[in-house]
Motif scaffolding. Structure first.
Motif, PDB file in Angstrom:
ATOM      1  N   GLU A  18      -0.185 -12.014  -3.263  1.00  0.00           N
ATOM      2  CA  GLU A  18      -0.501 -11.693  -1.868  1.00  0.00           C
ATOM      3  C   GLU A  18      -2.014 -11.538  -1.681  1.00  0.00           C
ATOM      4  OE1 GLU A  18       1.306 -11.850   0.721  1.00  0.00           O
ATOM      5  OE2 GLU A  18       3.284 -12.029  -0.213  1.00  0.00           O
ATOM      6  N   TYR A  19      -2.687 -10.925  -2.666  1.00  0.00           N
ATOM      7  CA  TYR A  19      -4.150 -10.884  -2.618  1.00  0.00           C
ATOM      8  C   TYR A  19      -4.705 -12.307  -2.570  1.00  0.00           C
ATOM      9  CZ  TYR A  19      -5.222  -5.937  -3.647  1.00  0.00           C
ATOM     10  OH  TYR A  19      -5.390  -4.584  -3.576  1.00  0.00           O
ATOM     11  N   TYR A  20      -4.195 -13.158  -3.444  1.00  0.00           N
ATOM     12  CA  TYR A  20      -4.677 -14.548  -3.503  1.00  0.00           C
ATOM     13  C   TYR A  20      -4.520 -15.221  -2.132  1.00  0.00           C
ATOM     14  CZ  TYR A  20      -5.338 -19.299  -5.260  1.00  0.00           C
ATOM     15  OH  TYR A  20      -5.815 -20.567  -5.476  1.00  0.00           O
ATOM     16  N   ARG A  24      -7.249 -16.782   0.477  1.00  0.00           N
ATOM     17  CA  ARG A  24      -7.142 -18.222   0.711  1.00  0.00           C
ATOM     18  C   ARG A  24      -7.149 -18.556   2.196  1.00  0.00           C
ATOM     19  NH1 ARG A  24      -1.845 -21.938  -0.811  1.00  0.00           N
ATOM     20  NH2 ARG A  24      -2.700 -23.946  -0.147  1.00  0.00           N
ATOM     21  N   PHE A  25      -6.434 -17.743   2.990  1.00  0.00           N
ATOM     22  CA  PHE A  25      -6.198 -18.129   4.376  1.00  0.00           C
ATOM     23  C   PHE A  25      -7.040 -17.381   5.400  1.00  0.00           C
ATOM     24  CE2 PHE A  25      -2.147 -19.604   2.468  1.00  0.00           C
ATOM     25  CZ  PHE A  25      -2.241 -20.939   2.853  1.00  0.00           C
ATOM     26  N   GLN A  38     -14.818 -15.406  -1.253  1.00  0.00           N
ATOM     27  CA  GLN A  38     -13.371 -15.604  -1.219  1.00  0.00           C
ATOM     28  C   GLN A  38     -12.921 -16.515  -2.360  1.00  0.00           C
ATOM     29  OE1 GLN A  38     -13.403 -17.063   2.854  1.00  0.00           O
ATOM     30  NE2 GLN A  38     -12.215 -15.293   3.549  1.00  0.00           N
ATOM     31  N   ARG A  39     -13.673 -17.564  -2.606  1.00  0.00           N
ATOM     32  CA  ARG A  39     -13.328 -18.486  -3.694  1.00  0.00           C
ATOM     33  C   ARG A  39     -13.428 -17.792  -5.042  1.00  0.00           C
ATOM     34  NH1 ARG A  39     -16.501 -22.152  -2.364  1.00  0.00           N
ATOM     35  NH2 ARG A  39     -18.250 -21.657  -3.731  1.00  0.00           N
ATOM     36  N   ALA A  40     -14.470 -16.976  -5.221  1.00  0.00           N
ATOM     37  CA  ALA A  40     -14.639 -16.257  -6.488  1.00  0.00           C
ATOM     38  C   ALA A  40     -13.482 -15.299  -6.734  1.00  0.00           C
ATOM     39  CB  ALA A  40     -15.968 -15.513  -6.497  1.00  0.00           C
ATOM     40  N   VAL A  41     -13.027 -14.622  -5.678  1.00  0.00           N
ATOM     41  CA  VAL A  41     -11.890 -13.703  -5.822  1.00  0.00           C
ATOM     42  C   VAL A  41     -10.636 -14.485  -6.193  1.00  0.00           C
ATOM     43  CG1 VAL A  41     -10.384 -12.072  -4.627  1.00  0.00           C
ATOM     44  CG2 VAL A  41     -12.864 -11.961  -4.282  1.00  0.00           C
ATOM     45  N   ARG A  42     -10.382 -15.583  -5.494  1.00  0.00           N
ATOM     46  CA  ARG A  42      -9.193 -16.387  -5.788  1.00  0.00           C
ATOM     47  C   ARG A  42      -9.213 -16.909  -7.219  1.00  0.00           C
ATOM     48  NH1 ARG A  42     -10.549 -19.042  -1.042  1.00  0.00           N
ATOM     49  NH2 ARG A  42     -10.884 -21.004  -2.186  1.00  0.00           N
ATOM     50  N   GLU A  43     -10.354 -17.415  -7.638  1.00  0.00           N
ATOM     51  CA  GLU A  43     -10.443 -17.964  -8.992  1.00  0.00           C
ATOM     52  C   GLU A  43     -10.213 -16.883 -10.041  1.00  0.00           C
ATOM     53  OE1 GLU A  43     -14.256 -19.829  -8.999  1.00  0.00           O
ATOM     54  OE2 GLU A  43     -13.515 -21.665  -8.017  1.00  0.00           O
TER      55      GLU A  43
END
Length: 220
Positions: A18-20, A24-25, A38-43
């Protein structure tokens, strides 16, 4: 420490996903710096999920402000963040609410606490990213502070807050604080506020970040 791995506790894995999805959105508002964060967190979350790392549960702990948690979760079910709220509810009885500061300003101990979900203290143990929840009571003022070498973001899940008196953040909105950015949070006087947060930075800084508030300058 137990022998449990992330895959053994699906509810924690669902919460990380859910964090991802939030990172992402949610819109970056056209900001390249926010988009990169945001990209760094997702990765980082992707690496945590792939590693299927160890779980380190501490004894669940409450703080005075957690008396407002039920209200914050109830309000969050009505917002666009409802899927995230449901994932939080699935692990709520295992959360360790804490202050994180050696000295908490007078009065704040009844109006604030946070619970780490992923990071050096677990329950999902990682040096890649710190993810957690922060709960504020109505009318809370969270004193000015900054984070050395750490990029931080908050996503409002329920309630509303302002940062540095420069806008109001309602459910589904993001606050981004680059490293060393001094920030102060105020909370609506009528409802509690529940926020998700993410920290990214060098592992050695994530592991040793000192939690301190700035001291007001004396005049004269």
């Amino acid at each position: 420490m137990t022998d449990l791995r992330l895959a053994d506790l699906p509810d924690l894995g669902y919460l990380l996903r859910e964090y991802y999805e939030l990172y992402r959105f949610l819109s970056s508002g056209g900001s390249d710096r926010i988009r990169a964060h945001q990209r760094a967190v997702r990765e980082a979350i992707g690496r945590v999920l792939k590693a299927n790392g160890p779980i380190g549960f501490a004894e669940p702990a409450q703080k005075p402000v957690t008396a407002h948690l039920k209200r914050a979760l109830d309000e969050g079910r009505l917002e666009r963040t409802a899927p995230f709220i449901r994932a939080v509810e699935a692990v709520a009885d295992r959360l360790v609410w804490q202050y994180g500061y050696e000295k908490v300003p007078k009065g704040l101990e009844r109006k604030f606490a946070y619970a780490e979900i992923c990071g050096p203290t677990g329950p999902v143990l990682s040096d890649q990213v710190i993810l957690g929840l922060v709960l504020f009571a109505p009318g809370c003022t969270y004193p000015a502070h900054s984070h050395k070498g750490i990029s931080e973001s908050y996503i409002c899940l329920s309630g509303s807050v302002s940062e540095n008196h420069q806008g109001v953040y309602a459910p589904g909105s993001m606050i981004f604080n680059p490293p060393e950015h001094m920030h102060r949070i105020t909370v609506s006087t009528t409802e509690p506020a529940l926020l998700a947060y993410a920290w990214v930075g060098p592992p050695e800084l994530l592991a040793n970040q000192k939690m301190v508030f700035s001291r007001p300058r004396k005049s004269g």
